[in-house]
Structure formats: structure tokens, C-alpha cells
Write a protein that holds these residues in place. Structure first.
Motif: not given
Length: 209
Positions: A163-169, A174-175, A185-189, A193-195
Motif C-alpha cells: 500500500t505504501l509503495t503503490l501510494a508513492l508510485l 500524478l506529478d 520525477i525519475d530521480a524521486a522514484f 526505491v532506495a528507501l
């Protein structure tokens, strides 16, 4: 569930063998134009049929939107579950594959429709209950959760992490839909993933796009 209008004069029956083509055309129209301002007369003109044909085959605008959306959802789910590349790798690899695919133009417009329906559902939750009841689990959570369970995470924890992962994606999607600022946005992704990596498993090497 969508119900079909009664065929009082046989004209709907004559369209039966062509209905998949009609539904495909209606789906493309909805993906191109959205649903917030959708009306049936322009849709009918846009796909080359009469409004009477659209009404006979789909009923109301709301029934058409539901059938189109369920068809898109079904296609997404089938494509994800039938893809051996997604099933073969660890969770982090699955996330990266999903992310790259969901940003392709063909997939991005499906999710733009999803975000539009989210907004409509916030204003009229009962009318769009058919959408909100399935959108989270069917449009991504089930696949992420399955990958986590396959990696050894207990099912209850997998649901929470998924659920947390999907919320981040979804937030990043949306951004991207709003700004198209792919590099940022790729950098944020990748940071996300690292977190997540210590929870979902060892990270795969960062790919070069």
C-alpha cells in the motif's frame, strides 16, 4: 454492473457481432477526451455511429464510462499477470519495470483517466463506487503484494508495504501527468526505491534509461 438496454426492435441485436469494435472505438475516444465533459452525441459522431446506436449498445453515459473503464482495468490486470518478466524478478525489479511501463504514452493516458475518475469519485462517491472498490487493489496493489510475498514477506506486512509503495508510485504518476518533468520525477522514484529497498529486498542495479 453495467446492464444492456432492452432490444425492442432488433436493431441492437444486429450490432452484436460488431460490438467489440464499437467498444474499442469508444474506449479510444474516452482515453483521448476524458470523461468529465463527456456527452454521448459528440462521442457517437467521433466514432462514426448514430447516438441511437450508442444508447442501444451501452445505455447511459455512466454505463458506457463504467464498461470502458472496466475493460481498461481488465486489460491492465491481464497484461501484468501474464507477463513473465514481471513474475521472474525481485520486488525492486518489479517496481522499476512497472514504473517505466506506466510512463509510456499508451499506459500514461489510462492512468490519466484513472486520476480523473478519482476526482469525480471524491465528489460523488456512491455513483463511482464501482471504481473506488477496485482501483487500488486491481490497478497495482495485487501485483506488488504478490511480489513481496514471493520474496518472503508475510502477507499482512506485504499488504501494508504494498500500500505504501503503490501510494508513492501513484503520487509520482500524478506529478508526471501534471508536469511531464521526467528527469526530476525519475530521480524521486529512484530515491523512493532506495528507501524501500531494505523492506522489500536488495535493490537491483540502477538502470540507465
Amino acid at each position: 454492473m453495467t446492464t444492456q438496454p432492452k432490444d425492442r426492435d432488433g436493431r441492437a441485436t444486429r450490432w452484436e457481432h460488431r460490438r467489440p469494435t464499437l467498444l474499442a472505438a469508444a474506449t479510444e475516444y474516452v482515453l483521448d477526451n476524458g470523461v468529465a465533459n463527456l456527452t454521448l452525441r459528440p462521442l457517437a459522431a467521433g466514432i462514426g455511429v448514430t447516438i441511437a446506436t450508442v444508447v442501444r449498445q451501452f445505455g447511459s453515459k455512466e454505463q458506457l464510462i463504467e464498461e470502458v473503464t472496466r475493460g481498461i482495468n481488465r486489460e491492465i490486470v491481464e497484461n501484468l499477470h501474464d507477463d513473465p518478466e514481471l513474475a521472474a524478478g525481485p520486488p525492486v525489479q518489479t517496481l522499476r519495470l512497472l514504473w517505466r511501463r506506466w510512463l509510456t504514452p499508451a499506459e500514461a493516458r489510462k492512468f490519466a483517466l484513472m486520476f480523473e475518475l478519482y476526482g469525480l469519485a471524491l465528489r460523488d462517491p456512491e455513483k463511482y463506487r464501482w471504481f473506488t472498490d477496485s482501483v487500488v487493489r486491481d490497478w497495482g496493489l495485487a501485483l506488488i503484494e504478490d511480489a513481496l510475498i514471493d520474496s518472503g514477506i508475510e502477507s499482512g506486512q506485504a499488504e501494508i508495504v504494498g500500500t505504501l509503495t503503490l501510494a508513492l508510485l501513484r503520487g509520482l504518476q500524478l506529478d508526471h501527468a501534471a508536469t511531464h518533468d521526467t528527469a526530476r520525477i525519475d530521480a524521486a522514484f529512484e530515491m523512493a526505491v532506495a528507501l524501500l529497498a531494505p523492506t522489500v529486498g536488495p535493490p537491483e542495479p540502477t538502470p540507465t534509461y
